[in-house]
Write a protein that holds these residues in place. Structure first.
Motif, PDB file in Angstrom:
ATOM      1  N   GLU A 113       0.861  -1.188   0.000  1.00 35.48           N
ATOM      2  CA  GLU A 113       0.000   0.000   0.000  1.00 35.48           C
ATOM      3  C   GLU A 113       0.898   1.239   0.000  1.00 35.48           C
ATOM      4  N   TYR A 166       2.476   4.957   0.041  1.00 38.93           N
ATOM      5  CA  TYR A 166       2.197   6.290   0.556  1.00 38.93           C
ATOM      6  C   TYR A 166       3.162   7.240  -0.154  1.00 38.93           C
ATOM      7  N   GLY A 167       2.760   7.716  -1.337  1.00 37.26           N
ATOM      8  CA  GLY A 167       3.666   8.504  -2.142  1.00 37.26           C
ATOM      9  C   GLY A 167       4.610   7.600  -2.927  1.00 37.26           C
ATOM     10  N   GLY A 197       5.626   2.982   2.005  1.00 32.84           N
ATOM     11  CA  GLY A 197       4.478   2.110   1.810  1.00 32.84           C
ATOM     12  C   GLY A 197       4.251   1.212   3.007  1.00 32.84           C
ATOM     13  N   LYS A 198       3.063   0.682   3.120  1.00 30.06           N
ATOM     14  CA  LYS A 198       2.720  -0.305   4.141  1.00 30.06           C
ATOM     15  C   LYS A 198       2.586  -1.679   3.487  1.00 30.06           C
ATOM     16  N   SER A 248       9.898  12.999   5.840  1.00 27.53           N
ATOM     17  CA  SER A 248       8.566  12.377   5.879  1.00 27.53           C
ATOM     18  C   SER A 248       8.421  11.450   7.073  1.00 27.53           C
ATOM     19  N   THR A 281       3.172   7.571   8.064  1.00 22.85           N
ATOM     20  CA  THR A 281       1.950   7.090   7.413  1.00 22.85           C
ATOM     21  C   THR A 281       0.698   7.426   8.212  1.00 22.85           C
ATOM     22  N   ASP A 314       0.084   6.540  11.429  1.00 19.49           N
ATOM     23  CA  ASP A 314      -0.280   5.555  12.451  1.00 19.49           C
ATOM     24  C   ASP A 314      -0.282   6.161  13.854  1.00 19.49           C
TER      25      ASP A 314
END
Length: 229
Positions: free
Chosen positions: A31, A33-34, A38-39, A120, A126, A128
């Motif tokens: 997944e 994020y930019g 990512g996750k 970042s 992200t 969390d």
């Protein structure tokens, strides 16, 4: 000697998809994020593969005057293992806003042993930590409403064990009084703010084995004692 931020900005980052493929993580399991963060889906966890791997835990290191501590050692160790051909990944606790904002050595390592993109990671990552903070403080709001609704009954609380949390270590908010300004604003209470990593919700999230266990642990949180305990 270059600063941490100089080293970080001179590094050419690889797209997160490329990093994921090196770890045999598919696009469906990632997944993003930019472009560079990512996750990974928890379904990616394979108990059989975990049993075949080795875990090196770096803990209880007193940082040097240069700021070298657990994070820097962990990152350097992972980089070194990959350099000699081993398949290694480093797992770090998400940094809090409290000690970072690029200060006190940052929260993503330092020098040539740091995780990028540093800015970042230091600023919300992200999201969390924000989710933990929101979940914890939602429980606090529900608790305050219970205290207000039962303030004149035997079901009211005689002692409250639950504080609010904030992802900044603000000394002025460690101890404070809430509920001032009249009865419509709640019951005046001596309380305070802990930093988000010290939240019980954070501890539960780290210890829970699955979603059902997470729910069970949250259901068992002790918020306070009633007058009829």
């Amino acid at each position: 000697m270059k600063s941490d931020i100089q080293i970080a900005r001179e590094c050419q980052l690889k797209p997160i998809e490329e990093i994921a493929h090196q770890l045999h993580i598919t696009d469906q399991e990632l997944e993003p994020y930019g472009h560079y963060i990512g996750k990974v889906s928890h379904e990616r966890m394979d108990p059989d593969k975990i049993a075949q791997s080795n875990l090196i835990l770096v803990t209880a290191i007193t940082p040097t005057k240069a700021g070298v501590g657990k994070t820097t050692v962990s990152i350097g160790l992972a980089l070194g293992l990959n350099k000699i051909g081993k398949s290694a990944a480093v797992a770090l606790r998400e940094p809090s806003l409290g000690p970072c904002f690029g200060m006190k050595g940052g929260a993503a390592g330092g020098g040539y042993a740091q995780v990028l993109p540093m800015e970042s990671i230091n600023l919300h990552f992200t999201g969390d930590f924000h989710a933990i903070t929101s979940a914890h403080n939602m429980i606090t709001a529900l608790l305050d409403n219970y205290i207000y609704q039962n303030r004149n009954s035997c079901e009211g609380l005689s002692e409250v064990l639950w504080k609010r949390v904030l992802d900044v270590n603000d000394r002025s908010l460690r101890n404070c009084i809430t509920g001032l300004g009249g009865v419509g604003n709640g019951v005046p209470t001596e309380t305070g703010f802990d930093i988000t990593p010290a939240s019980e919700i954070m501890a539960i999230l780290c210890l829970a084995s699955d979603l059902d266990d997470l729910r069970r642990r949250i259901d068992n949180i002790l918020l306070g004692y009633t007058k009829t305990k």
